[in-house]
Write a protein that holds these residues in place. Structure first.
Motif, PDB file in Angstrom:
ATOM      1  N   TRP A 147       0.838  -1.201   0.000  1.00  0.00           N
ATOM      2  CA  TRP A 147       0.000   0.000   0.000  1.00  0.00           C
ATOM      3  C   TRP A 147       0.874   1.254   0.000  1.00  0.00           C
ATOM      4  O   TRP A 147       0.649   2.179  -0.767  1.00  0.00           O
ATOM      5  N   ILE A 148       1.904   1.246   0.848  1.00  0.00           N
ATOM      6  CA  ILE A 148       2.831   2.381   0.927  1.00  0.00           C
ATOM      7  C   ILE A 148       3.570   2.550  -0.400  1.00  0.00           C
ATOM      8  O   ILE A 148       3.674   3.656  -0.927  1.00  0.00           O
ATOM      9  N   CYS A 149       4.068   1.454  -0.958  1.00  0.00           N
ATOM     10  CA  CYS A 149       4.789   1.511  -2.236  1.00  0.00           C
ATOM     11  C   CYS A 149       3.899   2.061  -3.351  1.00  0.00           C
ATOM     12  O   CYS A 149       4.360   2.834  -4.199  1.00  0.00           O
ATOM     13  N   THR A 150       2.638   1.689  -3.341  1.00  0.00           N
ATOM     14  CA  THR A 150       1.704   2.182  -4.354  1.00  0.00           C
ATOM     15  C   THR A 150       1.525   3.684  -4.232  1.00  0.00           C
ATOM     16  O   THR A 150       1.509   4.400  -5.246  1.00  0.00           O
ATOM     17  N   ILE A 151       1.400   4.183  -3.022  1.00  0.00           N
ATOM     18  CA  ILE A 151       1.246   5.627  -2.817  1.00  0.00           C
ATOM     19  C   ILE A 151       2.491   6.362  -3.312  1.00  0.00           C
ATOM     20  O   ILE A 151       2.396   7.370  -4.017  1.00  0.00           O
ATOM     21  N   VAL A 152       3.662   5.858  -2.979  1.00  0.00           N
ATOM     22  CA  VAL A 152       4.910   6.493  -3.418  1.00  0.00           C
ATOM     23  C   VAL A 152       5.011   6.467  -4.939  1.00  0.00           C
ATOM     24  O   VAL A 152       5.329   7.481  -5.569  1.00  0.00           O
ATOM     25  N   ARG A 153       4.731   5.323  -5.543  1.00  0.00           N
ATOM     26  CA  ARG A 153       4.801   5.208  -6.999  1.00  0.00           C
ATOM     27  C   ARG A 153       3.851   6.202  -7.663  1.00  0.00           C
ATOM     28  O   ARG A 153       4.213   6.892  -8.617  1.00  0.00           O
ATOM     29  N   ARG A 154       2.637   6.303  -7.150  1.00  0.00           N
ATOM     30  CA  ARG A 154       1.662   7.236  -7.728  1.00  0.00           C
ATOM     31  C   ARG A 154       2.110   8.684  -7.581  1.00  0.00           C
ATOM     32  O   ARG A 154       1.937   9.484  -8.500  1.00  0.00           O
ATOM     33  N   ARG A 155       2.682   9.025  -6.440  1.00  0.00           N
ATOM     34  CA  ARG A 155       3.174  10.402  -6.248  1.00  0.00           C
ATOM     35  C   ARG A 155       4.305  10.711  -7.220  1.00  0.00           C
ATOM     36  O   ARG A 155       4.371  11.801  -7.781  1.00  0.00           O
ATOM     37  N   ALA A 156       5.193   9.757  -7.411  1.00  0.00           N
ATOM     38  CA  ALA A 156       6.310   9.968  -8.337  1.00  0.00           C
ATOM     39  C   ALA A 156       5.795  10.114  -9.771  1.00  0.00           C
ATOM     40  O   ALA A 156       6.247  11.007 -10.514  1.00  0.00           O
ATOM     41  N   ILE A 157       4.846   9.289 -10.156  1.00  0.00           N
ATOM     42  CA  ILE A 157       4.285   9.385 -11.502  1.00  0.00           C
ATOM     43  C   ILE A 157       3.517  10.687 -11.672  1.00  0.00           C
ATOM     44  O   ILE A 157       3.615  11.345 -12.716  1.00  0.00           O
ATOM     45  N   ASP A 158       2.778  11.105 -10.648  1.00  0.00           N
ATOM     46  CA  ASP A 158       2.071  12.389 -10.702  1.00  0.00           C
ATOM     47  C   ASP A 158       3.051  13.536 -10.911  1.00  0.00           C
ATOM     48  O   ASP A 158       2.811  14.439 -11.700  1.00  0.00           O
ATOM     49  N   ARG A 159       4.168  13.481 -10.208  1.00  0.00           N
ATOM     50  CA  ARG A 159       5.189  14.532 -10.341  1.00  0.00           C
ATOM     51  C   ARG A 159       5.773  14.508 -11.749  1.00  0.00           C
ATOM     52  O   ARG A 159       6.017  15.546 -12.350  1.00  0.00           O
ATOM     53  N   LEU A 160       5.972  13.329 -12.292  1.00  0.00           N
ATOM     54  CA  LEU A 160       6.498  13.181 -13.645  1.00  0.00           C
ATOM     55  C   LEU A 160       5.519  13.759 -14.668  1.00  0.00           C
ATOM     56  O   LEU A 160       5.909  14.508 -15.560  1.00  0.00           O
ATOM     57  N   ARG A 161       4.242  13.432 -14.517  1.00  0.00           N
ATOM     58  CA  ARG A 161       3.218  13.918 -15.448  1.00  0.00           C
ATOM     59  C   ARG A 161       3.040  15.432 -15.387  1.00  0.00           C
ATOM     60  O   ARG A 161       2.707  16.063 -16.382  1.00  0.00           O
TER      61      ARG A 161
END
Length: 173
Positions: free
Chosen positions: A73-87
């Motif tokens: 769950w934590i890894c998913t949140i981090v991955r989504r935040r990183a992808i959001d920042r990338l986008r």
């Protein structure tokens, strides 16, 4: 007694700052690795992880153990935040296209394996090679790739499938 990540997350949901600190200390290094694989700069990865942990503090009560592990769950949140920042950063998209061809950043591969992968990737067409890199190095979804590469989703999926099959064949030689 060793406190589990699930227990720490549960206590974080109850607004226990000590549990949150322990959760952060136990998981942050792995989260930085995840964010760093998506974002090309350490400072951006650190910001994404920081944002993710702020979100975790505020939403820990939304974690459902029946849906998966706390670490997942934590890894998913981090991955989504990183992808959001990338986008969210047009200049960052441009920076991605300027990365060196063999920028894989994985401690799991040897220089020989990276060279073999580069040689096999070189056998693919440029757009398939780019799609594979964006999908597997930067975590872009099929829909994101389709929009980014201006290619119909079905065509993209077919080309990715064929490209990955070619890579597997090449790497097995």
């Amino acid at each position: 007694m060793h406190t589990t990540i699930e227990e720490l997350l549960s206590r974080t949901a109850a607004r226990d700052p000590e549990a949150f600190r322990a959760l952060y200390d136990r998981t942050v290094s792995r989260q930085l690795v995840i964010a760093r694989r998506i974002l090309p700069r350490n400072d951006l990865a650190e910001e994404a992880v920081h944002d993710a942990f702020v979100s975790i503090w505020h939403s820990a009560d939304r974690f459902r153990p029946e849906a998966g592990s706390a670490l997942g769950w934590i890894c998913t949140i981090v991955r989504r935040r990183a992808i959001d920042r990338l986008r969210a950063s047009p200049w960052l998209h441009r920076e991605l296209t300027l990365l060196p061809e063999g920028d894989y950043r994985s401690a799991d591969t040897t220089p020989e394996e990276r060279l073999a992968l580069e040689q096999c990737l070189a056998e693919l067409s440029a757009h398939v090679r780019t799609a594979i890199r964006l999908a597997y190095l930067y975590g872009m979804t099929h829909s994101e790739l389709s929009a980014r590469l201006d290619m119909p989703l079905g065509t993209l999926k077919s080309q990715l499938r064929r490209g990955l099959a070619s890579l597997r064949e090449c790497l097995s030689r």
